[in-house]
Scaffold this active site. Structure first.
Site, PDB file in Angstrom:
ATOM      1  CE1 TYR A 292      -1.801 -37.386  18.740  1.00 51.18           C
ATOM      2  CE2 TYR A 292      -2.441 -37.438  16.431  1.00 51.18           C
ATOM      3  CZ  TYR A 292      -1.457 -37.407  17.404  1.00 51.18           C
ATOM      4  OH  TYR A 292      -0.132 -37.401  17.021  1.00 51.18           O
TER       5      TYR A 292
ATOM      6  N   PRO B 213       0.129 -37.534   8.362  1.00 56.69           N
ATOM      7  CG  PRO B 213      -0.333 -35.268   8.616  1.00 56.69           C
ATOM      8  CD  PRO B 213      -0.480 -36.400   7.653  1.00 56.69           C
TER       9      PRO B 213
ATOM     10  CG  HIS C 165       4.586 -35.017  25.172  1.00 57.20           C
ATOM     11  ND1 HIS C 165       3.403 -34.414  24.821  1.00 57.20           N
ATOM     12  CD2 HIS C 165       5.461 -34.009  25.376  1.00 57.20           C
ATOM     13  CE1 HIS C 165       3.558 -33.091  24.813  1.00 57.20           C
ATOM     14  NE2 HIS C 165       4.802 -32.830  25.134  1.00 57.20           N
TER      15      HIS C 165
ATOM     16  CE  LYS D 165       5.015 -44.908  14.299  1.00 56.60           C
ATOM     17  NZ  LYS D 165       5.320 -44.091  15.480  1.00 56.60           N
TER      18      LYS D 165
ATOM     19  CE1 TYR E 149       1.004 -40.348  18.149  1.00 55.60           C
ATOM     20  CE2 TYR E 149       2.817 -40.107  19.709  1.00 55.60           C
ATOM     21  CZ  TYR E 149       1.885 -39.542  18.858  1.00 55.60           C
ATOM     22  OH  TYR E 149       1.826 -38.178  18.709  1.00 55.60           O
TER      23      TYR E 149
HETATM   24  C1  PHB Z   1       3.167 -31.537  15.259  1.00 55.64           C
HETATM   25  O1  PHB Z   1       3.422 -31.160  16.411  1.00 55.64           O
HETATM   26  O2  PHB Z   1       3.411 -30.834  14.273  1.00 55.64           O
HETATM   27  C2  PHB Z   1       2.527 -32.867  15.071  1.00 55.64           C
HETATM   28  C3  PHB Z   1       2.349 -33.714  16.160  1.00 55.64           C
HETATM   29  C4  PHB Z   1       1.738 -34.952  15.991  1.00 55.64           C
HETATM   30  C5  PHB Z   1       1.324 -35.363  14.735  1.00 55.64           C
HETATM   31  C6  PHB Z   1       1.513 -34.536  13.631  1.00 55.64           C
HETATM   32  C7  PHB Z   1       2.123 -33.279  13.803  1.00 55.64           C
HETATM   33  O3  PHB Z   1       0.714 -36.559  14.576  1.00 55.64           O
END
Ligand code: PHB
Length: 395
Positions: free
Chosen positions: A205, A296, A77, A300, A388
């Protein structure tokens, strides 16, 4: 009855990704370790965990000889989308910092590591009980009961506590020698797996006045998504229709529509920020969630655990090659440098994207100001992209 004595150089408590990765890196340099883990291999392999790997984590898996499955089965990504006020704003990692991340579930990282350790004849014991650590300032030992009932005394030169967020090892460091840092959040995540096609190329997000949502992915036909909920929420009160209605009200709009399907799994994930410092006490080293947890939102957790392991491996390798503990002595401060950057980033992403309890008009407008100041500035986007995708390690 006398305990059965097993000797090794490094005793590793915890057979998740951090413990197994350390054991693997040590084995490549001819350093012996034994890993003990309370859960069964199958139980760990079936736990749904997060899915984003920094480029540094991917490099360690591939160049470290664990597996290149992340490159064939994972998805690179080059950015994410921040969505607020009904509009999406792309953070282009590749353009901003020349890096990418990989979507490759932690469960697969575990499976790759477990298979590699097994193929290499590593001593990994799943399903043990009654672990206890002794003599941290003398000859350290781990007592445990093997899956066949044998009571074992594992004698080692060092013990590594990689035993996760409910760590037994971290509690063995006396209070006078450690500090705990805590932050609680007034919300949690409702996580689902759904049978549906991808809704978007990249992760979304989303901040909305109805709360946060994250649209992630797993495969062509199964998707992973989360929405902000109350920590006391009960999954049984949520029908598929109620779940999709919640997602719609947080991400749909201006021509964007989430692809929906049957919900296969639902869980409430509580989170908090936590650090125990220092990460070393005498012959015991803590690594990964045993020493720190993050919410989450910054993706990280696993990456930090693997970064700890890289730094700890360098210290142990240097000790076994030169007899000097100089690099081991710097383990805690080198690891904590990254831990606190990640604590800040995870807190910042969480506070910027979630709706705080009792948010008034000022709180809402200020948050939009913050989001706009990030997406409208190359510097703002670059800060997010650098954090990130992952910082370089401290020397
Ligand atoms: C996930 O795909 O489970 C996932 C992706 C990004 C995050 C948290 C969880 O910030």
């Amino acid at each position: 009855m006398a305990r059965h004595v097993v000797r090794t150089q490094v005793a590793i408590v915890g057979g998740g990704p951090a413990g197994l990765m350390l054991s693997h890196l040590l084995a490549r340099e001819g350093i012996e370790s034994t890993v003990v883990e309370l859960r069964s291999r199958q139980e760990i392999a079936e736990t749904v965990r997060a899915g984003i790997l920094e480029h540094g984590t991917v490099n360690l898996l591939v160049d470290g000889g664990v597996s290149d499955r992340v490159l064939t089965d994972g998805d690179r990504h080059d950015g994410i989308e921040l969505r607020f006020n009904g509009e999406s704003h792309r953070i282009d990692f590749h353009d901003l910092v020349g890096e990418s991340v990989w979507l490759y579930p932690q469960t697969d990282v575990f499976k790759d590591l477990a298979a590699r350790r097994e193929a290499d004849g590593g001593d990994v014991r799943y399903g043990v009980t009654d672990t206890a650590i002794h003599d941290l300032d003398g000859d350290p030992r781990v007592w445990f009961t093997d899956v066949d009932g044998t009571e074992v005394e594992l004698r080692a030169e060092f013990i590594v506590g990689a035993d996760g967020s409910r760590s037994h090892c971290r509690g063995q460091i006396p209070e006078a020698h450690r500090k705990w840092y805590f932050h609680e959040y007034p919300f949690a995540w409702f996580g689902i797996l759904a049978e549906a096609p991808r809704s978007s190329e990249e992760l979304i997000y989303a901040n909305s006045e109805n709360g946060f949502a994250l649209i992630s992915q797993r495969t062509e036909t199964v998707q992973r998504m989360y929405f902000q909920c109350d920590p006391g929420e009960d999954v049984n009160n949520w029908s598929d229709e109620r779940i999709w209605e919640t997602f719609r009200s947080r991400v749909n709009g201006n021509g964007f529509e989430l692809k929906e399907g049957p919900v296969l799994d639902k869980t409430v994930l509580k989170f908090r920020s936590f650090v125990q410092a220092p990460m070393r006490h005498k012959k015991l080293f803590l690594a990964g969630d045993a020493a720190h947890t993050v919410p989450p939102t910054g993706a990280k957790g696993l990456n930090l655990a693997i970064a700890d392991v890289r730094v700890l491996f360098e210290g142990l390798d240097s000790y076994y090659k030169t007899g000097s503990e100089a690099l081991l002595d710097r383990y805690s401060s080198r690891a904590l440098d990254r831990v606190w950057k990640a604590q800040h980033f995870s807190y910042w992403m969480t506070s910027m994207l979630h709706t705080p309890e009792g948010a008034d008009d000022f709180a809402r407008a200020r948050q939009l100001g913050e989001l706009n100041s990030v997406v409208s500035s190359r510097h703002g986007r670059a800060y997010l992209a650098e954090a990130y995708t992952g910082w370089p390690s401290a020397r």
